[in-house]
Design a protein around this motif. Structure first.
Motif, PDB file in Angstrom:
ATOM      1  N   GLY A 199      11.423   4.407  -6.996  1.00 45.31           N
ATOM      2  CA  GLY A 199      12.820   4.660  -7.333  1.00 45.31           C
ATOM      3  C   GLY A 199      13.681   4.989  -6.128  1.00 45.31           C
ATOM      4  O   GLY A 199      14.893   5.109  -6.247  1.00 45.31           O
ATOM      5  N   GLU A 200      13.052   5.134  -4.953  1.00 50.86           N
ATOM      6  CA  GLU A 200      13.808   5.440  -3.728  1.00 50.86           C
ATOM      7  C   GLU A 200      13.982   4.164  -2.902  1.00 50.86           C
ATOM      8  O   GLU A 200      13.098   3.303  -2.910  1.00 50.86           O
ATOM      9  CB  GLU A 200      13.031   6.434  -2.858  1.00 50.86           C
ATOM     10  CG  GLU A 200      12.773   7.766  -3.498  1.00 50.86           C
ATOM     11  CD  GLU A 200      14.003   8.640  -3.481  1.00 50.86           C
ATOM     12  OE1 GLU A 200      14.688   8.691  -2.443  1.00 50.86           O
ATOM     13  OE2 GLU A 200      14.290   9.267  -4.522  1.00 50.86           O
ATOM     14  N   PRO A 201      15.090   4.067  -2.151  1.00 51.29           N
ATOM     15  CA  PRO A 201      15.241   2.906  -1.266  1.00 51.29           C
ATOM     16  C   PRO A 201      14.140   2.904  -0.206  1.00 51.29           C
ATOM     17  O   PRO A 201      13.718   3.976   0.257  1.00 51.29           O
ATOM     18  CB  PRO A 201      16.609   3.119  -0.605  1.00 51.29           C
ATOM     19  CG  PRO A 201      17.299   4.146  -1.421  1.00 51.29           C
ATOM     20  CD  PRO A 201      16.236   4.973  -2.083  1.00 51.29           C
ATOM     21  N   VAL A 202      13.669   1.736   0.159  1.00 51.47           N
ATOM     22  CA  VAL A 202      12.664   1.644   1.229  1.00 51.47           C
ATOM     23  C   VAL A 202      13.408   1.599   2.567  1.00 51.47           C
ATOM     24  O   VAL A 202      14.630   1.414   2.604  1.00 51.47           O
ATOM     25  CB  VAL A 202      11.764   0.398   1.031  1.00 51.47           C
ATOM     26  CG1 VAL A 202      11.069   0.470  -0.327  1.00 51.47           C
ATOM     27  CG2 VAL A 202      12.524  -0.897   1.170  1.00 51.47           C
ATOM     28  N   PRO A 203      12.719   1.828   3.703  1.00 45.32           N
ATOM     29  CA  PRO A 203      13.405   1.790   5.001  1.00 45.32           C
ATOM     30  C   PRO A 203      14.120   0.454   5.224  1.00 45.32           C
ATOM     31  O   PRO A 203      13.735  -0.561   4.635  1.00 45.32           O
ATOM     32  CB  PRO A 203      12.257   1.977   6.004  1.00 45.32           C
ATOM     33  CG  PRO A 203      11.184   2.682   5.231  1.00 45.32           C
ATOM     34  CD  PRO A 203      11.305   2.185   3.832  1.00 45.32           C
ATOM     35  N   ARG A 226       0.835  -1.199   0.000  1.00 45.49           N
ATOM     36  CA  ARG A 226       0.000   0.000   0.000  1.00 45.49           C
ATOM     37  C   ARG A 226       0.874   1.254   0.000  1.00 45.49           C
ATOM     38  O   ARG A 226       0.592   2.224  -0.712  1.00 45.49           O
ATOM     39  CB  ARG A 226      -0.909  -0.010   1.247  1.00 45.49           C
ATOM     40  CG  ARG A 226      -1.988   1.086   1.251  1.00 45.49           C
ATOM     41  CD  ARG A 226      -2.595   1.288   2.630  1.00 45.49           C
ATOM     42  NE  ARG A 226      -1.635   1.719   3.647  1.00 45.49           N
ATOM     43  CZ  ARG A 226      -1.080   2.920   3.727  1.00 45.49           C
ATOM     44  NH1 ARG A 226      -1.391   3.859   2.843  1.00 45.49           N
ATOM     45  NH2 ARG A 226      -0.202   3.214   4.674  1.00 45.49           N
ATOM     46  N   ARG A 227       1.945   1.224   0.791  1.00 46.53           N
ATOM     47  CA  ARG A 227       2.817   2.407   0.860  1.00 46.53           C
ATOM     48  C   ARG A 227       3.489   2.686  -0.478  1.00 46.53           C
ATOM     49  O   ARG A 227       3.692   3.826  -0.855  1.00 46.53           O
ATOM     50  CB  ARG A 227       3.885   2.205   1.942  1.00 46.53           C
ATOM     51  CG  ARG A 227       3.285   2.234   3.337  1.00 46.53           C
ATOM     52  CD  ARG A 227       4.361   2.098   4.398  1.00 46.53           C
ATOM     53  NE  ARG A 227       3.766   2.196   5.727  1.00 46.53           N
ATOM     54  CZ  ARG A 227       4.478   2.290   6.841  1.00 46.53           C
ATOM     55  NH1 ARG A 227       5.798   2.294   6.784  1.00 46.53           N
ATOM     56  NH2 ARG A 227       3.876   2.386   8.001  1.00 46.53           N
ATOM     57  N   ILE A 228       3.869   1.607  -1.194  1.00 51.01           N
ATOM     58  CA  ILE A 228       4.515   1.804  -2.501  1.00 51.01           C
ATOM     59  C   ILE A 228       3.505   2.343  -3.503  1.00 51.01           C
ATOM     60  O   ILE A 228       3.758   3.316  -4.204  1.00 51.01           O
ATOM     61  CB  ILE A 228       5.159   0.484  -2.990  1.00 51.01           C
ATOM     62  CG1 ILE A 228       6.358   0.137  -2.109  1.00 51.01           C
ATOM     63  CG2 ILE A 228       5.574   0.611  -4.458  1.00 51.01           C
ATOM     64  CD1 ILE A 228       6.947  -1.234  -2.353  1.00 51.01           C
ATOM     65  N   GLU A 229       2.318   1.719  -3.551  1.00 47.64           N
ATOM     66  CA  GLU A 229       1.327   2.145  -4.547  1.00 47.64           C
ATOM     67  C   GLU A 229       0.847   3.572  -4.274  1.00 47.64           C
ATOM     68  O   GLU A 229       0.540   4.320  -5.199  1.00 47.64           O
ATOM     69  CB  GLU A 229       0.137   1.170  -4.600  1.00 47.64           C
ATOM     70  CG  GLU A 229       0.496  -0.245  -5.055  1.00 47.64           C
ATOM     71  CD  GLU A 229       1.162  -0.319  -6.429  1.00 47.64           C
ATOM     72  OE1 GLU A 229       0.961   0.598  -7.244  1.00 47.64           O
ATOM     73  OE2 GLU A 229       1.906  -1.298  -6.661  1.00 47.64           O
ATOM     74  N   LYS A 245      22.690  -3.643  -1.341  1.00 49.50           N
ATOM     75  CA  LYS A 245      22.109  -2.296  -1.298  1.00 49.50           C
ATOM     76  C   LYS A 245      20.642  -2.412  -0.873  1.00 49.50           C
ATOM     77  O   LYS A 245      20.016  -3.436  -1.104  1.00 49.50           O
ATOM     78  CB  LYS A 245      22.168  -1.643  -2.691  1.00 49.50           C
ATOM     79  CG  LYS A 245      23.576  -1.297  -3.121  1.00 49.50           C
ATOM     80  CD  LYS A 245      23.598  -0.725  -4.542  1.00 49.50           C
ATOM     81  CE  LYS A 245      23.338  -1.834  -5.553  1.00 49.50           C
ATOM     82  NZ  LYS A 245      23.444  -1.393  -6.955  1.00 49.50           N
ATOM     83  N   PRO A 246      20.092  -1.355  -0.235  1.00 47.66           N
ATOM     84  CA  PRO A 246      18.679  -1.447   0.140  1.00 47.66           C
ATOM     85  C   PRO A 246      17.803  -1.524  -1.110  1.00 47.66           C
ATOM     86  O   PRO A 246      18.089  -0.856  -2.107  1.00 47.66           O
ATOM     87  CB  PRO A 246      18.413  -0.153   0.913  1.00 47.66           C
ATOM     88  CG  PRO A 246      19.542   0.749   0.611  1.00 47.66           C
ATOM     89  CD  PRO A 246      20.703  -0.078   0.147  1.00 47.66           C
ATOM     90  N   PRO A 247      16.738  -2.341  -1.094  1.00 50.11           N
ATOM     91  CA  PRO A 247      15.896  -2.445  -2.281  1.00 50.11           C
ATOM     92  C   PRO A 247      15.116  -1.162  -2.527  1.00 50.11           C
ATOM     93  O   PRO A 247      14.876  -0.372  -1.617  1.00 50.11           O
ATOM     94  CB  PRO A 247      14.953  -3.600  -1.952  1.00 50.11           C
ATOM     95  CG  PRO A 247      14.951  -3.707  -0.469  1.00 50.11           C
ATOM     96  CD  PRO A 247      16.276  -3.183   0.009  1.00 50.11           C
ATOM     97  N   VAL A 248      14.750  -0.971  -3.784  1.00 55.02           N
ATOM     98  CA  VAL A 248      14.127   0.251  -4.249  1.00 55.02           C
ATOM     99  C   VAL A 248      12.668  -0.044  -4.608  1.00 55.02           C
ATOM    100  O   VAL A 248      12.363  -1.104  -5.157  1.00 55.02           O
ATOM    101  CB  VAL A 248      14.929   0.756  -5.477  1.00 55.02           C
ATOM    102  CG1 VAL A 248      14.136   1.742  -6.310  1.00 55.02           C
ATOM    103  CG2 VAL A 248      16.248   1.359  -5.031  1.00 55.02           C
ATOM    104  N   ALA A 249      11.774   0.890  -4.257  1.00 55.28           N
ATOM    105  CA  ALA A 249      10.352   0.697  -4.527  1.00 55.28           C
ATOM    106  C   ALA A 249      10.045   0.868  -6.005  1.00 55.28           C
ATOM    107  O   ALA A 249      10.621   1.724  -6.670  1.00 55.28           O
ATOM    108  CB  ALA A 249       9.535   1.711  -3.723  1.00 55.28           C
ATOM    109  N   ARG A 250       9.146   0.039  -6.521  1.00 53.22           N
ATOM    110  CA  ARG A 250       8.655   0.232  -7.869  1.00 53.22           C
ATOM    111  C   ARG A 250       7.140   0.083  -7.856  1.00 53.22           C
ATOM    112  O   ARG A 250       6.619  -0.947  -7.440  1.00 53.22           O
ATOM    113  CB  ARG A 250       9.248  -0.801  -8.818  1.00 53.22           C
ATOM    114  CG  ARG A 250       8.848  -0.515 -10.262  1.00 53.22           C
ATOM    115  CD  ARG A 250       9.525  -1.441 -11.238  1.00 53.22           C
ATOM    116  NE  ARG A 250       8.957  -2.779 -11.128  1.00 53.22           N
ATOM    117  CZ  ARG A 250       9.455  -3.857 -11.715  1.00 53.22           C
ATOM    118  NH1 ARG A 250      10.555  -3.758 -12.417  1.00 53.22           N
ATOM    119  NH2 ARG A 250       8.877  -5.017 -11.590  1.00 53.22           N
ATOM    120  N   ARG A 251       6.451   1.138  -8.269  1.00 53.68           N
ATOM    121  CA  ARG A 251       5.001   1.037  -8.344  1.00 53.68           C
ATOM    122  C   ARG A 251       4.654   0.133  -9.498  1.00 53.68           C
ATOM    123  O   ARG A 251       5.189   0.266 -10.588  1.00 53.68           O
ATOM    124  CB  ARG A 251       4.369   2.400  -8.572  1.00 53.68           C
ATOM    125  CG  ARG A 251       4.414   3.235  -7.310  1.00 53.68           C
ATOM    126  CD  ARG A 251       3.988   4.631  -7.564  1.00 53.68           C
ATOM    127  NE  ARG A 251       2.563   4.703  -7.838  1.00 53.68           N
ATOM    128  CZ  ARG A 251       1.911   5.849  -7.899  1.00 53.68           C
ATOM    129  NH1 ARG A 251       2.562   6.983  -7.726  1.00 53.68           N
ATOM    130  NH2 ARG A 251       0.636   5.858  -8.147  1.00 53.68           N
TER     131      ARG A 251
END
Lengths: 253, 253
Positions: free
Chosen positions: B29-33, B19-22, B68-74
């Motif tokens: 494109g930003e790293p998630v926590p 939900r937070r990504i969508e 590396k921290p994973p990156v969000a993709r909608r």
């Protein structure tokens, strides 16, 4: 760029025929007028009419033929969720007889890969279903589905040789809401080759599918391998952003 | 069926992360926590957080990682028409460097097959373009396009080694309006094998494309053959009828 007046006659005819199919003036699933009728209506010779019909056939707007008059197909509507998900409903939607041989329904512990994709711990039980799917009695696809146990256990009350698992799951109010289909190509393994009657290493069209609930919880992880001679997937899109998806029986010509 | 309160913790976390990504709360494109931050926020141990992140990764909502921290993709937005059509724009949209070696630009008479698909007479001239397309310098796809002469002749004023043919055609106001992509699998022929550096017979993902004008007039007939290890196509759909298409770099794990 070209304006429509500059276009050769067959292209103008093609655009007009296309418009008639999309508008429903030539109804979907009905034969279109014969070449002679079209020549009479447009006051033209047979050549441009034939070329225009060939254009529409290659664009997928005319199907069938070979002695019989071709039938109009609107390329507009996207296949709905259940037709795209269900082999049975898909086959019926294209006028083919679906069939299946169930090779295995098994309750077992999730493999490490399936556990990751389904968001399960590795020791959790899942239900695996393997079926050979047929179109008009001919092998077309090998389906391997892994269901989370809560969903898969329904299959033990259902004979998967009788038809659509998805219809049964939806009837049982399983919340199949979203499917992500990842399409690539893969070489047939020994078991694929034996069941689909091709040589090992032959190219297969693979569709991996993750089916999730409204909340995004994975319910099914599947790997469907199609004979490319039997089915193709289509994506149509336009500059305005309209997107239409489909799965079709590979054209026999 | 399950309600959300019945769900295991990692599934509830996964639904919340999704939900937070969508929603953009975790921007694309930003790293998630980090795992530690998420454990602290939700007051939980590392196991369920890791499982939830793995679920999102398998659903395509998280990319990258490995140290590396994973990156969000909608997963929501469909790739727009030009990104889906253009290899160059697609590669840039996924953060890869596109490249191409032009093997041939030739004006010749239409082959019988291309003539039918493009709605041309067999003696009409067409322009054929063959390019090897690269991602980050590595061969990914062999492109064979046949343009109607009116469009293709633009390519003689343009160096197809420099980038996107489609961008150039759009700049020149060519009416590229609609594309029908037909996806299947095919065995690599001798030339495919040599250029894509695989064995002859290796499975390739084939995308045939008919690009037409607003009026439905064919402008381009193409045959793109991808290494399955380099690109996959995705179709996502929901029971409400939302449809999203994409083309992605094959995950390296």
């Amino acid at each position: 760029m070209k304006t429509s007046e500059d276009l050769p006659l067959h292209q103008r005819l093609g655009a007009e025929f296309q418009r008639r199919i999309e508008s429903g003036e030539w109804p979907e699933g009905e034969p279109v007028p014969s070449e002679s009728q079209l020549c009479a209506e447009f006051g033209t010779s047979r050549g441009p009419v034939r070329q225009a019909l060939a254009m529409l056939r290659s664009a997928g707007s005319l199907v069938g033929g070979r002695g019989k008059p071709p039938v109009a197909r609107r390329t507009t509507p996207s296949q709905p969720f259940d037709t795209f998900l269900s082999f049975t409903q898909w086959a019926r939607s294209i006028g083919r007889e679906p069939g299946q041989h169930t090779l295995e329904v098994a309750r077992r512990r999730a493999s490490p890969e399936a556990a990751v994709r389904l968001g399960l711990a590795q020791d959790e039980p899942v239900v695996e279903l393997v079926r050979l799917r047929l179109l008009d009695g001919v092998p077309a696809m090998l389906e391997r589905s892994t269901f989370v146990h809560e969903v898969g256990r329904i299959l033990f009350d259902f004979d998967p040789d009788t038809g659509s698992v998805y219809q049964e799951l939806l009837r049982r109010e399983v919340d199949l809401h979203h499917a992500r289909h990842t399409i690539d190509a893969v070489a047939a393994g020994p078991r694929d080759a034996e069941l689909l009657r091709v040589d090992a290493g032959a190219p297969l069209l693979r569709v991996r599918r993750l089916t999730t609930s409204r909340l995004g919880v994975p319910l099914e992880d599947a790997d469907d391998r199609y004979l490319p001679a039997m089915a193709t997937f289509t994506i149509e899109n336009t500059i305005e952003g309209r997107t239409v998806i489909g799965r079709y029986r590979t054209e026999e010509d």
